[in-house]
Design a protein around this motif. Sequence first.
Motif, PDB file in Angstrom:
ATOM      1  N   VAL A  64       0.861  -1.181   0.000  1.00  0.00           N
ATOM      2  CA  VAL A  64       0.000   0.000   0.000  1.00  0.00           C
ATOM      3  C   VAL A  64       0.897   1.230   0.000  1.00  0.00           C
ATOM      4  O   VAL A  64       1.726   1.406   0.895  1.00  0.00           O
ATOM      5  CB  VAL A  64      -0.942  -0.009   1.225  1.00  0.00           C
ATOM      6  N   GLY A  67      -3.027   5.841   1.640  1.00  0.00           N
ATOM      7  CA  GLY A  67      -4.350   5.528   2.152  1.00  0.00           C
ATOM      8  C   GLY A  67      -4.397   4.200   2.885  1.00  0.00           C
ATOM      9  O   GLY A  67      -3.386   3.712   3.398  1.00  0.00           O
ATOM     10  N   GLU A  69      -6.129   0.162   2.651  1.00  0.00           N
ATOM     11  CA  GLU A  69      -6.885  -0.885   1.961  1.00  0.00           C
ATOM     12  C   GLU A  69      -7.509  -1.804   3.005  1.00  0.00           C
ATOM     13  O   GLU A  69      -6.845  -2.197   3.971  1.00  0.00           O
ATOM     14  CB  GLU A  69      -5.999  -1.715   1.042  1.00  0.00           C
ATOM     15  N   HIS A  82      -0.247   2.710   4.782  1.00  0.00           N
ATOM     16  CA  HIS A  82       0.930   3.047   3.984  1.00  0.00           C
ATOM     17  C   HIS A  82       2.128   2.181   4.370  1.00  0.00           C
ATOM     18  O   HIS A  82       2.506   2.117   5.536  1.00  0.00           O
ATOM     19  CB  HIS A  82       1.274   4.528   4.162  1.00  0.00           C
ATOM     20  N   TRP A 104      -7.290   4.359  -1.536  1.00  0.00           N
ATOM     21  CA  TRP A 104      -5.960   3.781  -1.329  1.00  0.00           C
ATOM     22  C   TRP A 104      -5.265   3.590  -2.664  1.00  0.00           C
ATOM     23  O   TRP A 104      -5.897   3.486  -3.709  1.00  0.00           O
ATOM     24  CB  TRP A 104      -6.050   2.458  -0.569  1.00  0.00           C
TER      25      TRP A 104
END
Length: 297
Positions: A64, A67, A69, A82, A104
């Motif tokens: 990621v 954002g 997920e 992140h 994300w």
Amino acid sequence: MTTCGAHGTAADGGPPAAVAPRADGEWARHWQYAGLPGLDLLRARYVRHAFPRHSHDGFVIAVVTGGIEEVGLSGGAVRAGHGGVVMLNPEVPHSARAGEREGWSYDTLYPSARLVADVARETTGLRGAPGLTETVADAPQIGRLITEVHRAAEAGDALAADSLLRLVLARLLGRYGGPSAARTPRTAGAGAAARAKDLLEQRMTGPPSLEQLAHEVGGSPFALLRAFKAAYGMPPHTWLTDARVRRARALLERGAAPAAAAVAVGFTDQPHLNRHFTRIVGVPPGAYRRERAARPR
């Protein structure tokens, strides 16, 4: 890396130069690089898009880059922020959506089960089909390597891309590797569920109703629903949609037009394929096909 206007660059989490963000800020590129056989790549930012329950025949490995997920699994949802690394084994039913209003972004690798098995055989003592034992991990160094695989592939550097990909897989297997936890039906109705799945695969373009399906495999509709979901993580109609999209992907990769692929797998028309394909794969079938047609052979 080429600057992409106000949206930044691919290197800092923005879209690749060839990808234009939509008005809502979403963008995605799902592609293959000839220097990395056995691998699909996805770099994307999603805000409103949500992936319905589906599964993959290979592994999913993502970092990621912005954002949050949220990944929905049979045991509940897990979240990755992140720098978090998300790992899914083959055939694991899951959904995905934004875990916050801003959405994300992520860099994703989809290595084939064969590629992962080859790396496991060479670098670990795992026997049989390997798997990954965690779904989300705080592994920033591995996360940076995943992004570096994308950068190298986008730059056309096959040596670096292949080297970095194998390093990612070796480190993940060394830290989180274990025997594959492949889904195997163990319920009382496992046999009926397996027969139902085979029938749906054989009759994808003209599937029976649930009542007809239950009659053919022996049992009641509700018993089959329960057994099928226990065995494959989703009800028969959801599984069939996922299977149709998988088969459509294979046809598009061989150059079929989206309209022809739609009919071949049992969707009523191209818009029907577009809707389900985009929800599950993350890009429209036309874009998916164009990326593969542009790939050097």
